[in-house]
Enzyme design. Structure first.
Site, short mmCIF file in Angstrom:
data_model
loop_
_atom_site.label_atom_id
_atom_site.label_comp_id
_atom_site.label_asym_id
_atom_site.label_seq_id
_atom_site.Cartn_x
_atom_site.Cartn_y
_atom_site.Cartn_z
N HIS A 49 21.24 66.72 31.84
CA HIS A 49 21.69 66.04 30.63
C HIS A 49 22.23 64.66 31.04
O HIS A 49 22.49 63.81 30.21
CB HIS A 49 22.76 66.85 29.87
CG HIS A 49 23.07 66.28 28.53
ND1 HIS A 49 24.17 65.48 28.31
CD2 HIS A 49 22.42 66.36 27.35
CE1 HIS A 49 24.19 65.11 27.03
NE2 HIS A 49 23.15 65.62 26.43
N LYS B 68 29.84 58.26 25.61
CA LYS B 68 30.78 59.29 26.06
C LYS B 68 31.74 58.63 27.03
O LYS B 68 31.35 58.20 28.12
CB LYS B 68 30.01 60.44 26.69
CG LYS B 68 29.07 61.11 25.68
CD LYS B 68 28.03 61.98 26.31
CE LYS B 68 27.30 62.76 25.23
NZ LYS B 68 26.43 61.87 24.39
N HIS C 25 26.21 57.80 20.74
CA HIS C 25 25.97 58.58 21.97
C HIS C 25 27.04 58.34 23.02
O HIS C 25 27.23 59.18 23.89
CB HIS C 25 24.63 58.16 22.60
CG HIS C 25 23.46 58.88 22.01
ND1 HIS C 25 22.20 58.36 22.06
CD2 HIS C 25 23.37 60.06 21.37
CE1 HIS C 25 21.36 59.20 21.48
NE2 HIS C 25 22.05 60.23 21.06
N LYS D 22 21.76 60.92 32.59
CA LYS D 22 20.68 59.92 32.49
C LYS D 22 20.94 58.90 33.59
O LYS D 22 22.03 58.32 33.65
CB LYS D 22 20.68 59.19 31.15
CG LYS D 22 20.36 60.08 29.96
CD LYS D 22 21.61 60.72 29.36
CE LYS D 22 21.23 61.47 28.09
NZ LYS D 22 22.08 62.65 27.86
C1 LIG Z 1 18.29 65.18 18.45
C2 LIG Z 1 19.78 65.44 18.45
C3 LIG Z 1 20.24 66.22 17.24
C4 LIG Z 1 20.20 66.15 19.72
C5 LIG Z 1 19.72 67.42 20.02
C6 LIG Z 1 20.13 68.07 21.19
C7 LIG Z 1 21.01 67.46 22.07
C8 LIG Z 1 21.51 66.18 21.78
C9 LIG Z 1 22.43 65.52 22.66
O1 LIG Z 1 22.84 66.13 23.80
C10 LIG Z 1 22.90 64.27 22.31
C11 LIG Z 1 23.90 63.58 23.18
O2 LIG Z 1 24.37 64.17 24.18
O3 LIG Z 1 24.27 62.45 22.86
C12 LIG Z 1 22.46 63.67 21.15
N1 LIG Z 1 21.59 64.27 20.31
C13 LIG Z 1 21.12 65.51 20.60
#
Ligand SMILES: CC(C)c1cccc2c(O)c(C(=O)O)cnc12
Length: 458
Positions: A344, A118, A116, A346
């Site tokens: 998006h 970034k 995850h 956190k």
């Molecule tokens: C459940 C998974 C496939 C998923 C779905 C939709 C958005 C996601 C997302 O934004 C991330 C992230 O940003 O790390 C990570 N998994 C995400």
């Protein structure tokens, strides 16, 4: 001082906290002053790029290449990802037309772990910059969502032959960033570890809070995830009189399985971390407010129901933990004009009872999940972390303050304000009895979204 040159190029940046939101398309321009698009971050106004590393989860390589200014567009980029097998093949295929884009696969040896994290490592002629953010490298993450980032100062090169501990910050950010990179145990990052060692990171005022997959015992338990956060709050935050009345706020875009009741993880080990301030800790009477968009928040958002495609809370998980939903609060962000730009980002924070001050603030990739923050096992002698995550902790002491005042009106931004620009409205607003948490894999066909569409996931 090179940094002054670059900062003055973007006069409307808040360089007290270096915490920025992404630009959002469709807002009154007032709410985008001091917000950054990816093209701004990669602009020559922040430095003359030589090479970069992009740590992320989801990539559109052609789109990413196009976000660099033309003069930087064919400079080497290393992509650090967690894809395996067919997903890895698809990712590498995307980069076929771009020989300057190389890849590094992060090890994910524990089931259900994801990469995850970034982060951008930007190596310039003038020095080095780190950006830790919440956005994927895809167009949709930079269009109409609420996203955030910490952008480091420009780190100048150290004089030749400087000692290994040179360039350290009061928050030990240099040591911690090098340790995080070393935790990948991949050759592709070796030269970047070396490069960072040659730079002066001493102006950094945030603490690094990372997660690396593994099972940790003894002292290693405090290196990552929520036990790392607990250690930092224990060592560098002061107890506050009446702190049990200071609420904890968690805000996130996805939720893992938390167990059959709140004592299994949330109100136990995780709340113990979030309520730590110096020596004192578990306050089971401390209010905990969780901010997660309701169905109506998503339906009435700029993107409409498709915003829910990035809010992956599944019915399977939700129905096992109905107890969690009593903690939930709406996504409301009139303060930043972003009530309709779904989160998006956190963030986690500890606020005063009247929500005018903060004891600390975290912006991170970590959602509300044991996979991200870690969970104690084996009678609390071991902690298991599944995913790579990265965020930064703001502590008032590192800014010469006792608490952070909450900045009431963050836009238009003022570069010298000592108020912390919390991205959403405080106090958070409880779900009404009719409000439901957004669940991404069930249909919503009773009411159209802002684009007149319904949501029927396949
Ligand atoms: C459940 C998974 C496939 C998923 C779905 C939709 C958005 C996601 C997302 O934004 C991330 C992230 O940003 O790390 C990570 N998994 C995400």
């Amino acid at each position: 001082e090179p940094d002054d040159f670059f900062e003055t190029s973007f006069p409307c940046l808040n360089d007290t906290y270096r915490f920025y939101l992404n630009k959002v398309t469709g807002l009154d321009r007032k709410y985008n002053t001091g917000a950054l698009h990816i093209k701004d971050i990669l602009s020559p106004l922040f430095g003359t790029l030589k090479e970069s590393v992009q740590f992320n989860y989801c990539f559109d390589i052609a789109w990413m290449v196009n976000q660099f200014p033309p003069e930087f567009r064919d400079l080497p980029v290393l992509i650090v990802h967690g894809d395996k097998r067919e997903a890895k093949a698809r990712l590498l295929k995307q980069a076929q037309p771009f020989p300057h884009v190389r890849f590094c696969q992060a090890k994910l040896d524990i089931a259900f772990g994801t990469h995850h994290t970034k982060m951008m490592l930007l190596w310039y002629e003038e020095g080095f910059r780190v950006v830790i953010l919440t956005s994927n490298l895809i167009r949709a993450d930079w269009y109409q969502k609420t996203q955030g980032m910490w952008m480091s100062p420009l780190f100048p090169r150290l004089p030749k032959g400087s000692g290994a501990s040179a360039g350290e910050s009061p928050t030990f950010f240099k040591r911690d960033l090098l340790e995080y990179l070393a935790s990948y145990r991949v050759p592709e990052l070796e030269e970047w570890i070396q490069r960072i060692k040659e730079h002066d990171l001493s102006e950094t005022r945030v603490y690094l809070v990372g997660s690396t997959p593994g099972r940790y015992v003894g002292e290693n338990m405090e290196r990552w995830g929520h036990l790392r956060l607990r250690k930092l709050l224990h060592d560098h935050a002061e107890p506050i009189p009446g702190e049990e009345r200071w609420p904890v706020i968690g805000q996130f875009s996805s939720i893992g399985s938390m167990g059959l009741d709140k004592t299994k993880w949330l109100a136990g080990e995780f709340q113990r971390t979030l309520t730590t301030l110096g020596k004192s800790s578990l306050r089971s009477d401390t209010p905990v407010h969780l901010v997660f968009p309701s169905v109506d928040d998503v339906r009435t958002s700029l993107e409409g129901y498709p915003a829910g495609g990035s809010l992956p809370y599944s019915l399977q998980t939700a129905q096992k933990q109905l107890w969690l939903h009593s903690y939930f609060h709406r996504w409301k962000a009139n303060t930043t004009g972003r009530s309709h730009a779904m989160p998006h980002i956190k963030t986690y924070m500890r606020a005063s009872p009247d929500f005018t001050e903060l004891a600390w603030f975290v912006v991170t990739s970590s959602n509300l999940s044991k996979a991200a923050w870690g969970a104690l096992e084996k009678n609390n002698t071991q902690v298991m972390v599944r995913s790579y995550e990265l965020g930064v902790l703001y502590l008032p002491a590192a800014f010469g303050m006792k608490t952070f005042p909450v900045l009431k009106d963050p836009f238009p931004v003022s570069s010298s304000s000592t108020g912390f620009p919390v991205p959403f409205d405080l106090p958070p607003v409880c779900y009404s009895p009719k409000d439901q948490p957004w669940i991404w894999n069930i249909p919503y066909n009773q009411a159209p979204d802002t684009h007149g569409n319904i949501w029927v996931p396949s």
